[in-house]
Write an enzyme that holds these catalytic residues in place. Structure first.
Site, PDB file in Angstrom:
ATOM      1  N   GLU A  27       0.843  -1.193   0.000  1.00 25.21           N
ATOM      2  CA  GLU A  27       0.000   0.000   0.000  1.00 25.21           C
ATOM      3  C   GLU A  27       0.878   1.243   0.000  1.00 25.21           C
ATOM      4  O   GLU A  27       1.984   1.240   0.565  1.00 25.21           O
ATOM      5  CB  GLU A  27      -0.911   0.022   1.233  1.00 25.21           C
ATOM      6  CG  GLU A  27      -1.828   1.238   1.279  1.00 25.21           C
ATOM      7  CD  GLU A  27      -2.849   1.181   2.411  1.00 25.21           C
ATOM      8  OE1 GLU A  27      -3.671   2.124   2.502  1.00 25.21           O
ATOM      9  OE2 GLU A  27      -2.838   0.219   3.196  1.00 25.21           O
ATOM     10  N   ASN A  72      -6.683   1.700   2.638  1.00 24.45           N
ATOM     11  CA  ASN A  72      -7.371   2.975   2.771  1.00 24.45           C
ATOM     12  C   ASN A  72      -6.930   3.983   1.716  1.00 24.45           C
ATOM     13  O   ASN A  72      -7.718   4.826   1.273  1.00 24.45           O
ATOM     14  CB  ASN A  72      -7.114   3.556   4.171  1.00 24.45           C
ATOM     15  CG  ASN A  72      -7.773   2.740   5.275  1.00 24.45           C
ATOM     16  OD1 ASN A  72      -8.510   1.793   5.017  1.00 24.45           O
ATOM     17  ND2 ASN A  72      -7.492   3.100   6.510  1.00 24.45           N
ATOM     18  N   ASN A 172     -12.276  -0.793  -0.952  1.00 24.27           N
ATOM     19  CA  ASN A 172     -11.635  -1.193   0.300  1.00 24.27           C
ATOM     20  C   ASN A 172     -12.413  -0.667   1.501  1.00 24.27           C
ATOM     21  O   ASN A 172     -12.703   0.532   1.583  1.00 24.27           O
ATOM     22  CB  ASN A 172     -10.204  -0.653   0.366  1.00 24.27           C
ATOM     23  CG  ASN A 172      -9.519  -0.980   1.676  1.00 24.27           C
ATOM     24  OD1 ASN A 172      -9.069  -2.103   1.874  1.00 24.27           O
ATOM     25  ND2 ASN A 172      -9.429  -0.022   2.585  1.00 24.27           N
ATOM     26  N   GLU A 173     -12.788  -1.551   2.414  1.00 30.29           N
ATOM     27  CA  GLU A 173     -13.342  -1.209   3.730  1.00 30.29           C
ATOM     28  C   GLU A 173     -14.370  -0.082   3.693  1.00 30.29           C
ATOM     29  O   GLU A 173     -14.355   0.829   4.538  1.00 30.29           O
ATOM     30  CB  GLU A 173     -12.206  -0.866   4.701  1.00 30.29           C
ATOM     31  CG  GLU A 173     -11.369  -2.065   5.067  1.00 30.29           C
ATOM     32  CD  GLU A 173     -10.325  -1.789   6.144  1.00 30.29           C
ATOM     33  OE1 GLU A 173     -10.218  -0.630   6.606  1.00 30.29           O
ATOM     34  OE2 GLU A 173      -9.612  -2.728   6.523  1.00 30.29           O
ATOM     35  N   TYR A 244      -7.093  -7.950  12.254  1.00 30.59           N
ATOM     36  CA  TYR A 244      -5.811  -7.702  12.891  1.00 30.59           C
ATOM     37  C   TYR A 244      -5.942  -8.036  14.366  1.00 30.59           C
ATOM     38  O   TYR A 244      -6.991  -7.825  14.982  1.00 30.59           O
ATOM     39  CB  TYR A 244      -5.386  -6.238  12.722  1.00 30.59           C
ATOM     40  CG  TYR A 244      -5.128  -5.846  11.294  1.00 30.59           C
ATOM     41  CD1 TYR A 244      -3.921  -6.155  10.680  1.00 30.59           C
ATOM     42  CD2 TYR A 244      -6.087  -5.167  10.550  1.00 30.59           C
ATOM     43  CE1 TYR A 244      -3.671  -5.802   9.364  1.00 30.59           C
ATOM     44  CE2 TYR A 244      -5.850  -4.804   9.235  1.00 30.59           C
ATOM     45  CZ  TYR A 244      -4.639  -5.120   8.644  1.00 30.59           C
ATOM     46  OH  TYR A 244      -4.410  -4.769   7.334  1.00 30.59           O
ATOM     47  N   GLU A 292      -6.591  -8.892   4.054  1.00 34.88           N
ATOM     48  CA  GLU A 292      -5.768  -8.199   5.053  1.00 34.88           C
ATOM     49  C   GLU A 292      -5.812  -9.006   6.339  1.00 34.88           C
ATOM     50  O   GLU A 292      -6.890  -9.227   6.894  1.00 34.88           O
ATOM     51  CB  GLU A 292      -6.251  -6.766   5.323  1.00 34.88           C
ATOM     52  CG  GLU A 292      -5.961  -5.770   4.224  1.00 34.88           C
ATOM     53  CD  GLU A 292      -6.281  -4.330   4.626  1.00 34.88           C
ATOM     54  OE1 GLU A 292      -6.111  -3.994   5.829  1.00 34.88           O
ATOM     55  OE2 GLU A 292      -6.704  -3.554   3.756  1.00 34.88           O
ATOM     56  N   GLN A 356       1.538  -5.799   5.945  1.00 35.28           N
ATOM     57  CA  GLN A 356       1.902  -5.545   4.563  1.00 35.28           C
ATOM     58  C   GLN A 356       3.258  -6.202   4.283  1.00 35.28           C
ATOM     59  O   GLN A 356       3.748  -6.961   5.118  1.00 35.28           O
ATOM     60  CB  GLN A 356       1.932  -4.048   4.295  1.00 35.28           C
ATOM     61  CG  GLN A 356       0.559  -3.375   4.411  1.00 35.28           C
ATOM     62  CD  GLN A 356       0.582  -1.882   4.097  1.00 35.28           C
ATOM     63  OE1 GLN A 356       1.472  -1.359   3.455  1.00 35.28           O
ATOM     64  NE2 GLN A 356      -0.425  -1.171   4.601  1.00 35.28           N
TER      65      GLN A 356
END
Length: 513
Positions: A27, A72, A172-173, A244, A292, A356
């Protein structure tokens, strides 16, 4: 001493090992791109600015697919900023991470880097501030041979051949209030459906990932997936998952058991997908892209590398240090259990990306103008990516328990295994969650005979260290894999002793009994 018995039967398997399960993520965030994979002027940089020392470690790590450019970041990104002559590319404010994006590295550079790293590209499109036309145009730019505005622009920018990107994320999200251009499930479901249709009109061969819940704790978890798929089920191939984990308040036992939560999260998303499939009388199967996942210390480390601290300071900087977590032995064992969870769900989780790749919560660290090195979490990922071949085996496990505050009693020994019939091997991936007790393990094989132990390695606390031992720039090899000595084949069964707080991999030579 804890004990565990694992029974393996060659006829009880879960799925072929999905090779895309061993993905990573790049990212435009912090130092993942700039001074991570790309640093012109570094002593190890090639003529394109790619750090060869980092590339060497990436090849050793072995990711099969890399998601790009966010995250993001993508929800405010104009992909056109990253193509064409570098000197003409605009500098932009990136609101996602409160930084200045120079756009010196963009789509063409990433495609070249991915070819050098021998990874498949997983490209994300901006459905935060942009929509159907911009995504459709990007597919045309990347994949159409020639003879149209966007494909000819790619050729003008130096790429005569199409990039042939097959795997695409539809945003994304977008369920998150932190996301630029966040949406309700109804808004996103319709946008994803129409964007998917337009992208496939350009290239019918592409595969598409719809945005799922940002995490299991989201208040809309479950209903988000149901609503989105009620609109877009027939247009997409996967729904995403993100998760996470970190150690909270010294509760290491619960931290070591977080794969229990990952298992439950996956099972919940599978149930929702299948409910939509049944209700809609769909015939195709939508699967999961867990694009992720990692250990990430989101609280308790309020240093100047945390995004909310930088934002509060009002500074706009180019590629500052962001969430550069230093990973220790405990983190590596937890990451090993996450990989086991993904393998155990290989029938439905077909793609996964550890977030990442470099510097930002990453298995690889680098310093500007300086060295690059492996973090502790590098090793479980590298070995599973290398050795998990053939079919995922369905294990029967009878293990001693460890007690946790969050999950109650859990198995002390966490395991996954794969059988590579072509090469005649079984790979066992084993974690001992007990902090104090070694694990006495027996593995019974049915329908398969083990002739020898081909290799056996373990990652555990160094003799002169503790569970928080880690690799750093001036001590890069403190934590790593060493031979697992106490493993043998006795009367056809595999016997091993697993050290406390350890992750091990054992490869057996086997043949059909």
């Amino acid at each position: 001493m804890t004990t565990a018995r694992i029974t393996i039967d060659r006829d009880f398997t879960i799925a072929e090992v999905p090779r895309r399960l061993f993905g990573s993520f790049v990212e435009h965030m912090g130092r993942c791109v700039y001074t991570g994979i790309y640093e012109p002027g570094h002593p190890q940089a090639d003529s394109r600015g790619f750090r060869r020392d980092v590339l060497e470690l990436v090849r050793e790590l072995g990711p099969t697919v890399v998601r790009y450019p966010g995250g993001n970041f993508v929800s405010g990104y104009l992909w056109e900023d990253g193509v064409g002559p570098v000197e003409k590319r605009p500098r932009r404010l990136d609101g996602a991470w409160h930084t200045v994006e120079t756009n010196a590295f963009g789509l063409h550079e990433f495609v070249e880097w991915a070819r050098e790293a021998d990874v498949e590209i997983m490209e994300a499109v901006n459905l935060g501030t942009r929509g159907v036309e911009e995504a459709r145009a990007l597919v045309e730019y990347a994949n159409h041979p020639s003879g149209t505005y966007w494909s000819d622009l790619r050729r003008q920018n130096g790429a005569a051949d199409p990039f042939d990107i097959k795997l695409w994320c539809l945003g994304n999200e977008l369920d998150g209030p932190w996301q630029i251009g966040g949406k309700t499930a109804q808004e996103y479901g319709r946008l994803a459906q129409e964007t998917a249709k337009a992208m496939r009109f350009v290239d019918p061969s592409i595969e598409l990932v719809a945005v799922g819940s940002s995490n299991r704790q989201m208040p809309t978890f479950g209903t988000w997936e149901h609503t989105v798929l009620s609109h877009a089920y027939d247009e997409v191939d996967y729904v995403s998952m993100h998760a996470y984990y970190q150690e909270h308040d010294g509760d290491v036992a619960s931290f070591l058991a977080e794969a229990v939560d990952m298992d439950a999260f996956i099972d919940g998303v599978v149930a929702t997908i299948d409910a939509v499939k049944a209700a809609g009388k769909h015939t195709k199967q939508v699967n999961i892209s867990f694009d992720e996942w990692n250990v990430w210390y989101q609280s308790g480390l309020d240093t100047d590398d945390q995004p909310h601290v930088i934002t509060a300071a009002g500074q706009w900087r180019e590629h500052p240090r962001l969430i550069e977590d230093t990973y220790n032995v405990t983190d590596a064992v937890v990451v090993g259990t996450f990989l086991n969870s993904l393998l155990r769900h290989g029938d439905r989780v077909k793609i996964a990306n550890q977030a990442q790749l470099v510097n930002v919560i990453a298995p690889i660290r680098s310093e500007e103008g300086g060295p690059a090195w492996r973090q502790s979490i590098f090793w479980p990922f590298a070995r599973v990516a290398q050795l998990a071949r053939g079919r995922v085996l369905r294990l029967a496990i009878d293990s001693s328990h460890v007690s946790t505050k969050r999950y109650g009693d859990v198995d002390a020994i966490d395991a996954a295994a794969t059988w590579d019939e072509e090469n005649g091997t079984i790979a066992l991936f084993l974690a001992n969650r007990s902090l104090e007790e070694a694990g006495d393990l027996t593995v019974d094989l049915r329908g398969l005979g083990a002739s020898s132990v081909r290799s056996a390695e373990v990652l555990t606390v160094p003799e002169d260290g503790d569970r928080k031992s880690a690799n750093v720039a001036d001590d890069q090899d403190r934590v790593g894999l060493v031979p697992l000595r106490d493993v043998d084949i006795v009367d056809g069964a595999v016997r091993a002793t697993l050290p406390p707080l350890s992750w091990s991999v054992v490869v057996l030579d086997v043949a059909r009994a």
